[in-house]
Design an enzyme around this catalytic site. Structure first.
Site, PDB file in Angstrom:
ATOM      1  N   ARG A 126      69.164  59.917  87.819  1.00  0.00           N
ATOM      2  CA  ARG A 126      68.234  58.946  87.888  1.00  0.00           C
ATOM      3  C   ARG A 126      66.707  59.066  88.042  1.00  0.00           C
ATOM      4  O   ARG A 126      66.573  60.148  88.653  1.00  0.00           O
ATOM      5  CB  ARG A 126      68.970  58.168  89.230  1.00  0.00           C
ATOM      6  CG  ARG A 126      67.924  56.948  89.893  1.00  0.00           C
ATOM      7  CD  ARG A 126      68.530  56.537  91.345  1.00  0.00           C
ATOM      8  NE  ARG A 126      67.499  56.843  92.203  1.00  0.00           N
ATOM      9  CZ  ARG A 126      67.303  56.178  93.533  1.00  0.00           C
ATOM     10  NH1 ARG A 126      68.108  55.125  93.744  1.00  0.00           N
ATOM     11  NH2 ARG A 126      66.454  56.511  94.383  1.00  0.00           N
TER      12      ARG A 126
ATOM     13  N   TYR B 290      59.576  53.694  97.196  1.00  0.00           N
ATOM     14  CA  TYR B 290      60.944  54.067  97.576  1.00  0.00           C
ATOM     15  C   TYR B 290      61.272  54.909  96.380  1.00  0.00           C
ATOM     16  O   TYR B 290      61.015  54.773  95.188  1.00  0.00           O
ATOM     17  CB  TYR B 290      61.779  53.004  97.699  1.00  0.00           C
ATOM     18  CG  TYR B 290      62.217  52.104  96.185  1.00  0.00           C
ATOM     19  CD1 TYR B 290      60.878  51.199  95.597  1.00  0.00           C
ATOM     20  CD2 TYR B 290      63.030  52.491  95.581  1.00  0.00           C
ATOM     21  CE1 TYR B 290      61.419  50.780  94.263  1.00  0.00           C
ATOM     22  CE2 TYR B 290      63.410  51.833  94.166  1.00  0.00           C
ATOM     23  CZ  TYR B 290      62.336  51.240  93.638  1.00  0.00           C
ATOM     24  OH  TYR B 290      62.474  50.683  92.317  1.00  0.00           O
TER      25      TYR B 290
ATOM     26  N   ASP C 195      66.617  52.772  89.803  1.00  0.00           N
ATOM     27  CA  ASP C 195      66.953  51.836  90.518  1.00  0.00           C
ATOM     28  C   ASP C 195      65.757  50.843  90.695  1.00  0.00           C
ATOM     29  O   ASP C 195      64.539  51.530  91.420  1.00  0.00           O
ATOM     30  CB  ASP C 195      67.108  52.722  91.907  1.00  0.00           C
ATOM     31  CG  ASP C 195      68.022  51.787  93.047  1.00  0.00           C
ATOM     32  OD1 ASP C 195      67.777  50.558  92.754  1.00  0.00           O
ATOM     33  OD2 ASP C 195      68.466  52.444  93.969  1.00  0.00           O
TER      34      ASP C 195
ATOM     35  N   HIS D  77      65.918  48.725  93.258  1.00  0.00           N
ATOM     36  CA  HIS D  77      65.941  48.567  94.772  1.00  0.00           C
ATOM     37  C   HIS D  77      65.540  46.967  94.951  1.00  0.00           C
ATOM     38  O   HIS D  77      64.783  46.846  96.026  1.00  0.00           O
ATOM     39  CB  HIS D  77      65.084  49.543  95.326  1.00  0.00           C
ATOM     40  CG  HIS D  77      65.577  50.114  96.563  1.00  0.00           C
ATOM     41  ND1 HIS D  77      65.570  49.812  97.829  1.00  0.00           N
ATOM     42  CD2 HIS D  77      66.587  51.150  96.568  1.00  0.00           C
ATOM     43  CE1 HIS D  77      66.253  50.410  98.601  1.00  0.00           C
ATOM     44  NE2 HIS D  77      66.951  51.381  98.027  1.00  0.00           N
TER      45      HIS D  77
ATOM     46  N   GLU E 168      69.341  49.166  88.295  1.00  0.00           N
ATOM     47  CA  GLU E 168      70.225  49.128  89.516  1.00  0.00           C
ATOM     48  C   GLU E 168      69.287  48.170  90.093  1.00  0.00           C
ATOM     49  O   GLU E 168      68.174  47.964  90.559  1.00  0.00           O
ATOM     50  CB  GLU E 168      70.259  50.354  90.248  1.00  0.00           C
ATOM     51  CG  GLU E 168      71.031  50.177  91.545  1.00  0.00           C
ATOM     52  CD  GLU E 168      71.070  51.507  92.181  1.00  0.00           C
ATOM     53  OE1 GLU E 168      71.305  52.662  91.565  1.00  0.00           O
ATOM     54  OE2 GLU E 168      71.294  51.707  93.400  1.00  0.00           O
TER      55      GLU E 168
ATOM     56  N   GLU F 167      75.670  48.012  96.350  1.00  0.00           N
ATOM     57  CA  GLU F 167      75.735  48.983  97.284  1.00  0.00           C
ATOM     58  C   GLU F 167      75.470  48.576  98.645  1.00  0.00           C
ATOM     59  O   GLU F 167      76.081  48.783  99.717  1.00  0.00           O
ATOM     60  CB  GLU F 167      74.607  49.935  97.181  1.00  0.00           C
ATOM     61  CG  GLU F 167      73.192  49.536  97.139  1.00  0.00           C
ATOM     62  CD  GLU F 167      72.022  50.635  97.106  1.00  0.00           C
ATOM     63  OE1 GLU F 167      72.175  51.538  96.237  1.00  0.00           O
ATOM     64  OE2 GLU F 167      71.123  50.695  98.020  1.00  0.00           O
TER      65      GLU F 167
ATOM     66  N   ARG G 122      78.858  48.567  92.346  1.00  0.00           N
ATOM     67  CA  ARG G 122      78.374  49.960  93.314  1.00  0.00           C
ATOM     68  C   ARG G 122      78.906  49.912  94.452  1.00  0.00           C
ATOM     69  O   ARG G 122      78.280  50.413  95.475  1.00  0.00           O
ATOM     70  CB  ARG G 122      76.898  50.008  93.023  1.00  0.00           C
ATOM     71  CG  ARG G 122      76.408  50.534  91.728  1.00  0.00           C
ATOM     72  CD  ARG G 122      74.986  50.643  91.703  1.00  0.00           C
ATOM     73  NE  ARG G 122      74.223  51.271  93.140  1.00  0.00           N
ATOM     74  CZ  ARG G 122      74.446  52.512  93.368  1.00  0.00           C
ATOM     75  NH1 ARG G 122      75.217  53.591  92.743  1.00  0.00           N
ATOM     76  NH2 ARG G 122      73.738  52.887  94.529  1.00  0.00           N
TER      77      ARG G 122
ATOM     78  N   GLU H 251      77.469  58.241  91.944  1.00  0.00           N
ATOM     79  CA  GLU H 251      76.132  58.661  92.738  1.00  0.00           C
ATOM     80  C   GLU H 251      76.329  59.917  93.710  1.00  0.00           C
ATOM     81  O   GLU H 251      77.434  59.894  94.348  1.00  0.00           O
ATOM     82  CB  GLU H 251      75.386  57.809  93.396  1.00  0.00           C
ATOM     83  CG  GLU H 251      74.051  57.999  94.026  1.00  0.00           C
ATOM     84  CD  GLU H 251      73.304  56.999  94.719  1.00  0.00           C
ATOM     85  OE1 GLU H 251      73.877  55.759  95.159  1.00  0.00           O
ATOM     86  OE2 GLU H 251      72.095  57.072  95.035  1.00  0.00           O
TER      87      GLU H 251
ATOM     88  N   TRP I  53      63.157  45.509 100.907  1.00  0.00           N
ATOM     89  CA  TRP I  53      63.211  46.977 100.716  1.00  0.00           C
ATOM     90  C   TRP I  53      64.226  47.464  99.766  1.00  0.00           C
ATOM     91  O   TRP I  53      64.556  47.899  98.934  1.00  0.00           O
ATOM     92  CB  TRP I  53      63.111  47.610 101.791  1.00  0.00           C
ATOM     93  CG  TRP I  53      62.750  49.204 101.722  1.00  0.00           C
ATOM     94  CD1 TRP I  53      61.509  49.470 101.587  1.00  0.00           C
ATOM     95  CD2 TRP I  53      63.534  50.288 101.627  1.00  0.00           C
ATOM     96  NE1 TRP I  53      61.421  50.786 101.458  1.00  0.00           N
ATOM     97  CE2 TRP I  53      62.761  51.443 101.596  1.00  0.00           C
ATOM     98  CE3 TRP I  53      64.775  50.315 101.608  1.00  0.00           C
ATOM     99  CZ2 TRP I  53      62.995  52.662 101.217  1.00  0.00           C
ATOM    100  CZ3 TRP I  53      65.454  51.726 101.565  1.00  0.00           C
ATOM    101  CH2 TRP I  53      64.611  52.737 101.174  1.00  0.00           C
TER     102      TRP I  53
HETATM  103  O1  KDG Z   1      70.819  53.327 103.021  1.00  0.00           O
HETATM  104  C1  KDG Z   1      70.121  52.679 101.975  1.00  0.00           C
HETATM  105  C2  KDG Z   1      70.076  54.169 100.938  1.00  0.00           C
HETATM  106  O2  KDG Z   1      71.215  54.496 100.759  1.00  0.00           O
HETATM  107  C3  KDG Z   1      69.611  53.366  99.779  1.00  0.00           C
HETATM  108  O3  KDG Z   1      67.971  53.135  99.755  1.00  0.00           O
HETATM  109  C4  KDG Z   1      69.828  54.267  98.361  1.00  0.00           C
HETATM  110  O4  KDG Z   1      69.421  52.566  96.955  1.00  0.00           O
HETATM  111  C5  KDG Z   1      69.772  53.729  97.024  1.00  0.00           C
HETATM  112  C6  KDG Z   1      70.909  54.364  96.109  1.00  0.00           C
HETATM  113  O5  KDG Z   1      70.678  54.046  95.194  1.00  0.00           O
HETATM  114  O6  KDG Z   1      71.205  55.453  96.449  1.00  0.00           O
HETATM  115 MG    MG Z   2      70.324  51.862  95.087  1.00  0.00          MG
END
Ligand code: KDG
Ligand code: MG
Length: 402
Positions: free
Chosen positions: A148, A160, A210, A212, A236, A262, A283, A339, A402
């Site tokens: 990644r 991030y 990602d 995010h 992602e 996630e 995920r 991951e 975020w």
């Molecule tokens: O708790 C939040 C994290 O696990 C996250 O920010 C990590 O997006 C993430 C990832 O894909 O690992």
């Molecule tokens: Mg993520």
């Protein structure tokens, strides 16, 4: 009959915060479950200690499905991250116990191997493009077949996904840090470094990115279209998944594969995304989606729609979660990728795990159960320290995802 005699909840911060459930049966068999919900640790610890532990004592530890249904349906209040993480911890601990009682590693109880090892991706990052390229080279040398890639956006402090020390740890401050965000700057910058990676290293490995939850559907569509020639394994969380119809809009514009899940915690939260084939990888994780029992159900639904698995495995998921994921990943027919971010050395002093990394893949321990031990004495050296994930604000000061 081997009854649950004790349910203990440990909260400690060895490198980062973890909540761990340990069940003990009347025969003295121990089972571990991860109950960590990043930044909301004590909510799950209380849910387990105050509302779940008293219900478990005296129950037959062999009845995993029944206990799952009892905790899920019996609570009246369903779903949500706190509930599903607590149920997950119990479920995972019960699978650990069942494996130990049977004398088999958990993956054998789940049907045995479907593959030789579990393909993983890890996180390359950089404060600028040259340092990202160096980091990608490092992961290639370490033997990863999937990487990644995230780089800081110029002028945007604390983007991030960018590692500061040896381990990527975004939950780093005792109150949430506020970080700026510019979608325009990100959309201009991110495609250029993904292209630079393909130019320098070619296409002989999987490249992931990602987003995010930072884009609107039409912005995500533009991003996915722009990076098609990079042949990403996935983009992602291109947009928040509350309004799931909006993924249709992204799909209309781009063939870049999409991974989501996630922050989703149940089969009902991913049902529409899967059955409408709006995503390519789901995920959801053992710890946040109700344990091995429920995650297997999600993966089976996904298999019907050619959606593959790609479970979350950041460092805020403990080595107990990682081991459980590897046991499950090894067995499911529609596995995609896992991951994997290696934990800090302090974390591994507390969790002794037999999970092994070799040639870009993870392998489960062969001992009975999950193959992880929790060293309670070592954990005492790392008392709980609350840490929060940052909050993002747009350049005009308003809150962003975020
Ligand atoms: O708790 C939040 C994290 O696990 C996250 O920010 C990590 O997006 C993430 C990832 O894909 O690992
Ligand atoms: Mg993520």
């Amino acid at each position: 009959m081997s009854n649950i005699e004790r349910a203990e909840v440990f909260v400690a911060s060895p490198g980062r915060s973890f909540v761990t459930l340990r069940l003990t049966t009347s025969d003295g068999v121990l089972g571990l479950g991860d109950a960590t919900l990043n930044g909301r640790e004590l909510a799950v610890a209380s849910y387990l200690r105050d509302h779940v532990a008293p219900l478990l004592i005296g129950r037959d530890s062999a009845r995993i499905e029944d206990i799952w249904q009892y905790l899920y349906r019996g609570a009246y209040w369903r779903r949500g991250p706190v509930t599903m993480t607590a149920i997950a911890a119990v479920d995972t601990a019960l699978w650990d116990i069942k494996g130990k009682v049977a004398g088999l590693p958990v993956y054998q109880l789940l049907g045995g191997r479907s593959r030789d090892g579990v393909l993983v991706y890890s996180h390359a990052s950089g404060t600028d493009v040259p340092s990202l390229l160096d980091d990608v080279a490092r992961f290639r040398e370490l033997g990863y077949h999937a990487i990644r890639a995230q780089a800081a956006v110029p002028g945007i402090r604390g983007t991030y996904g960018v590692r500061k020390g040896a381990v990527y740890e975004p939950a780093a401050t005792s109150l949430p840090e506020e970080q700026p965000w510019s979608t325009e700057a990100y959309l201009d910058h991110a495609p250029t470094y993904l292209e630079a990676i393909r130019e320098r290293f070619g296409f002989g490995f999987h490249l992931l990115h990602d987003v995010h939850h930072r884009l609107t559907p039409i912005e995500a569509a533009r991003f996915g279209k722009r990076v098609e020639d990079c042949r990403l394994f996935w983009m992602e969380d291109p947009t928040p998944a509350e309004n799931q119809e909006s993924f249709q809009l992204i799909r209309q514009h781009t063939t870049t594969p999409i991974a989501v899940g996630e922050v989703l915690t149940s089969i009902w939260d991913v049902q529409h995304l899967i059955t409408e084939q709006l995503i390519d990888y789901v995920r959801t994780s053992v710890v946040h989606a109700g344990g091995i029992t429920h995650l297997r159900r999600i993966f089976d639904l996904a298999a019907l729609y050619q959606v593959r698995t790609g479970s979350h495995g950041a460092t805020d998921l403990s080595p107990v979660s990682l081991a459980a994921a590897v046991h499950l990943d090894l067995t499911v027919p529609n596995f995609g990728i896992q991951e994997y971010m290696p934990h800090a050395p302090e974390t591994m002093e507390v969790f002794r795990s037999g999970v092994r990394f070799e040639d870009g893949m993870l392998h489960p321990p062969e001992e009975p159960g999950l193959g992880v031990e929790y060293d309670e004495k070592a954990a005492e050296r790392f008392p709980y320290e609350p840490r929060y994930l940052p909050v993002a604000r747009r350049l005009d000061g308003s809150v962003h995802d975020w």
